[in-house]
Design an enzyme around this catalytic site. Structure first.
Site: not given
Ligand code: ADP
Ligand code: MG
Ligand code: MG
Length: 926
Positions: A53, A123, A132, A134, A373, A491, A816, A883, A903
């Site tokens: 990220k 984040r 989701g 963490m 990503r 999710h 083998s 094998c 192989y």
């Molecule tokens: P995950 O890794 O679980 O997707 P994120 O870090 O992407 O978690 O955060 C989840 C959500 O929070 C993101 O989809 C985003 O919409 C919102 N978010 C995160 N940072 C910001 C920010 N700086 N401003 C507005 N929304 C944010």
């Molecule tokens: Mg995200």
């Protein structure tokens, strides 16, 4: 389960490369904080250090995409945190303070300030995204004072209080641990919110007034005080460090650990923490938040795909709290933003050269990108996207091949619903098709039920309003997943894409009642345990069980469907032909019958690497003769039984040779301990005695005499042929007679027979068996006046054979690697007796992978390498194959390629996976 869950070799290789990189960077600078925004320190290649990220936020900032400014605390700090009793490097707080100042000056806001407060998100972000798994905290920096400031400066008190109640909820949940205490319990914050909505008779949270939200804030604070006996913190830096530590700690939460096991992500990697200025999708009706994919991640089609919610914050979309709108609708609601978004879509794909999954927020009509990503996709989508992006010249053939997890090719081969059965089935509803394929099973309403039922041997479909990361284990155990709420980025949909699970989400007409344990769709009411069927390709839901049918690809290969009628087949064929062009490893199959062999050839097998002859002795009349042979009191009796077996065995070999049409066929001589063929219960034993005309006691005595304490390590493998040479002789004779028969006549086939002696540990063992085989070969060839092309070799499946491979190679034309037994004997562990401790080993992350599914490269692999080296010392051209079960596992195939085997030989259905994995191994190790 397990098809798509095993990690591919790529990860393994990446691990190596990445560790190296991380250490170099460390030695150059002890910098832990990397900014992005006006000034950007990182870029996309730095994912080891910044997490996926963080690295991509930096990359997007530097190519001019609208990213709110922020900074990343590196993954090294995560390592430090765990190594030092959850504390931080001394210099960190200063660097963080400096980075916060940078954001403040860019935006003219102040963190903790009354007049124009800066709010941030905290984040997580690991190297490979673990969506989701963490934690994330939004709107951090609000307290009783700054909330008033935000209300004033925005001129929108409702918005300010909406942010505050969201923040308290997230902080209370993630940092202070105020959560549901059991699976049946609702989230306590959610419960308070729902109660208020019910009392006020409003539909959604956006209908709540400022006063309502203020009341909510009070109730939330009270909840926190009651549950934790401490107050929600007002100091913004206390908040910041609390959130940061919570994110680092979430690296080791239960679901993250489970996820890492699924994808073979090492615990040492750690997560980064991203701290970023907030932008607000909840600032009014010209604001929104959403998730989009540059192509359809479920089926791979090149369409803009995604969803959004007006006047909402990110987690609302992902958590599936409100069902979001499809992205196309944004063109009506906020046309300018939609056009901006389309531009971003194109720019992202061109720049990252892969399908992107990105998160955006629109604040007052202004678009911001919060994450991108490479999008997770289903197996089907992985294949389609790679093929089409190659055609669009966005990637080369090599890259396209590497982009397809080898296991995904399997999703083009999985069964679909039988079309006749489907027509007759009662359709009871529809949802969003989020994971293609067909699933039938009993309804389970909780993850725990799903797991328990599956352990009992029942197939289940997990049906929930929405899923959360805590449901992961239950989802793994289900045939498919159905949710009534949440969209294509919920999710449930996300996990389905990653695990290759059949999934329908957001089936809004379906009402699931957890208390009554019912699922209602229109007039139909189904109970837990009732059968339900879901088609994840169309989104249609059916009552009852539906039979399945072969995939299009299989039908084309069998000739019951025309190739040009199936796009799926075209995709399959394209990928397979690319793979064949690039791989150097040959792919053979393990097959015991002509039918298996034919199927494998259709899938592209280039030979048989293992035919287990013992499987031929279990059928009908043969088992009796086999038993007669085993019970024989002396050689004369034994020979007379073997004579009767010979024609059967010969016929089997003829069938195999014909099915393989001249491709090499490796036949292994009898391997298992003899008592495996004998009956266990007295009734059958009595019948056997009668059939053979011997006393019952005689049968019992022989069975007793053959009893072994530890059959896996007893009289089996070549030991059998050594004490009963007449068995080897019969098998060799059957084989050469069969070869002679098919190499004559009009439809003559050129035979390449490879006779394989099992469980050899001493050169002398092989020499003993070899002498018999060569003698019989000479006799048969002389009798028929022909020459038969054959090799004699051995399995390498006990450590001694690997260690003395140089000696054994004097006798053997080929090795083998029987890695099932080699793993058992190297680890001193019986494959069938792992049950008692394996779960514990997994949760303690002692084995990275199940050593019987993926080759233990650092242990067993060393023996393989040793045997390869020593074998070639003696005989440079010795043929080498594998094998064991591992021969169908992409990571192990990568190892086989690197080790220089000729192989791999796997079960027929895994042949396409092995072809692709072999090509990837070559490309990766060029
Ligand atoms: P995950 O890794 O679980 O997707 P994120 O870090 O992407 O978690 O955060 C989840 C959500 O929070 C993101 O989809 C985003 O919409 C919102 N978010 C995160 N940072 C910001 C920010 N700086 N401003 C507005 N929304 C944010
Ligand atoms: Mg995200
Ligand atoms: Mg074996």
């Amino acid at each position: 389960m397990s098809k798509n869950t095993k990690a591919v070799a790529k990860k393994q290789v990446k691990t190596k490369a990445s560790t190296k990189k991380a250490t170099t960077i460390k030695s150059v600078a002890a910098n832990y904080v990397y900014a992005f925004g006006k000034k950007t320190d990182g870029n996309a290649t730095m994912r080891d250090l910044l997490g996926g990220k963080g690295a991509n936020l930096a990359e997007m900032a530097s190519i001019g995409l609208p990213v709110p400014p922020g900074f990343t605390i590196s993954t090294e700090v995560c390592g430090y945190y765990y190594d030092n009793g959850k504390t931080y490097p001394a210099s960190l707080s200063k660097s963080v303070l400096k980075a916060i100042k940078q954001i403040e000056s860019q935006l003219g806001k102040s963190f903790g300030g009354r007049s124009n407060p800066l709010l941030v998100s905290v984040r997580s972000g690991a190297r490979d995204s673990m969506p989701g798994m963490m934690d994330t905290i939004l709107n951090l920096g609000l307290n009783d004072v700054t909330v008033e400031g935000l209300a004033e400066i925005s001129g929108n008190p409702r918005f300010a209080w909406d942010c505050y109640r969201r923040f308290i909820q997230m902080y209370g949940d993630v940092v202070m641990g105020v959560q549901a205490r059991s699976e049946e319990e609702e989230d306590p914050f959610h419960e308070i919110l729902e109660k208020m909505k019910r009392k006020l008779k409003v539909e959604t949270d956006s209908d709540l007034s400022t006063e309502n939200l203020k009341a909510l804030v009070d109730q939330y604070k009270a909840l926190i005080r009651k549950r934790t006996r401490s107050a929600f913190p007002q100091d913004v830096f206390e908040q910041l460090w609390g959130a940061t530590s919570a994110v680092f700690s979430s690296w080791r939460n239960e679901r993250a650990i489970l996820y890492r096991q699924q994808y073979a992500i090492p615990a040492e990697w750690g997560t980064a923490v991203n701290i970023q200025a907030m932008v607000f999708g909840n600032a009014g009706d010209d604001s929104a938040t959403g998730v989009a994919f540059t192509r359809d991640p479920a089926n791979g089609e090149k369409v803009f795909y995604g969803e959004y919610l007006i006047n909402a914050q990110g987690e609302d979309v992902v958590a599936g709290v409100r069902t979001p709108n499809a992205i196309a609708k944004l063109a009506d609601e906020l046309p300018q933003s939609y056009r901006d978004l389309e531009k971003v879509r194109n720019k992202l794909e061109k720049h990252f050269k892969d399908m992107q999954d990105f998160e955006f927020t629109i604040e007052g009509g202004r678009l911001f990108i919060l994450q991108t990503r490479n999008g997770k996709r289903t197996g089907l989508a992985a294949v389609r996207i790679a093929v089409e992006m190659q055609r669009e010249r966005l990637m080369s053939q090599e890259t396209a091949l590497l982009k397809i997890p080898a296991e995904s090719i399997d999703s083009l081969l999985v069964p679909v619903f039988d079309s006749k059965a489907l027509k007759a089935a009662p359709n009871i509803g529809k949802g969003l098709p989020a994971g293609p394929g067909a699933a039938t099973g009993r309804i389970a309403f909780t993850a725990a039920t799903a797991e328990a039922e599956t352990r009992k041997g029942n197939k289940v479909v997990l049906c929930r309003n929405e899923t959360s990361p805590d449901d992961l284990k239950g989802m793994l155990h289900s045939q498919g997943i159905l949710t009534s709420r949440g969209g294509v980025s919920s999710h449930a949909a996300l996990v389905a894409r990653q695990l290759g699970k059949v999934c329908i989400c957001g089936a809004s007409e379906v009402v699931i009642n957890y208390e009554k344990k019912t699922l209602t769709a229109g007039k139909v009411v189904l109970k837990e345990g009732d059968y339900i069927s879901i088609d994840g390709s169309t989104g249609l839901i059916y009552k009852g069980m539906i039979e399945s049918a072969d995939s299009e690809v299989k039908r084309v290969l069998e000739g019951s469907l025309k190739a040009n009628k199936s796009y799926t087949y075209e995709l399959f064929q394209t990928v397979m032909s690319w793979a064949d062009k690039h791989r150097t490893l040959n792919v053979r199959t393990n097959a015991d019958t002509p039918a298996m062999a034919k199927q494998a050839v259709a899938f592209g097998a280039e030979g048989i690497g293992l035919c287990r002859t013992e499987h031929m002795f279990f059928d009908g009349e043969r088992i009796d003769i086999m038993r007669q042979m085993i019970l024989a009191a002396d050689e004369v009796q034994r020979r007379s039984a073997l004579k009767k077996l010979l024609p059967f065995q010969k016929k089997d070999f003829v069938g195999l040779f014909k099915a393989m049409e001249g491709r090499p066929v490796t036949i292994r001589l009898l391997d298992p301990p003899l008592h495996e063929f004998l009956p266990h219960d007295d009734v059958v034993r009595r019948q056997l005695a009668e059939k053979l005309g011997v006393p019952f006691d005689f049968v019992i005595d022989r069975i007793k005499a053959l009893h072994e304490e530890n059959p896996m390590l007893g009289c089996r493998g070549c030991r059998l042929g050594i004490i009963y040479p007449e068995i080897t002789e019969m098998q060799a004779r059957a084989l050469f007679e069969a070869a002679a028969q098919v190499s004559k006549g009009k439809k003559a086939i050129k035979i390449k027979a490879e006779i394989m002696i099992p469980l050899v540990g001493f050169r002398a063992e092989l020499a003993d068996q070899l002498a018999i085989v060569h003698r019989v070969a000479a006799e048969v060839m002389k009798k028929h006046k022909i020459k038969i092309d054959y090799l004699v070799g051995t399995m390498i499946e006990v450590p001694r054979a690997a260690i003395t491979a140089d000696e054994i190679a004097h006798e053997a034309d080929f090795f083998s690697f029987g890695t099932n037994d080699l793993t058992q004997t190297t680890l001193g562990l019986s494959r069938d007796d792992m049950g008692l401790f394996y779960d514990q080993y997994q949760s303690k992350e002692i084995y990275n992978q199940n050593p019987f599914a993926s080759l233990d490269q650092t242990g067993v692999g060393k023996l393989v390498e040793l045997a390869v080296e020593r074998g070639r010392q003696t005989k440079p051209n010795i043929k080498l194959g594998i094998c064991g079960e591992h021969a169908g596992d992409p990571m192990s195939i990568d190892f086989c390629h690197r080790t220089g085997l000729n192989y791999v030989s796997c079960s027929p259905p895994r042949v396409p996976i092995a072809r692709l994995a072999a090509a990837q191994a070559r490309l990766r190790n060029k």
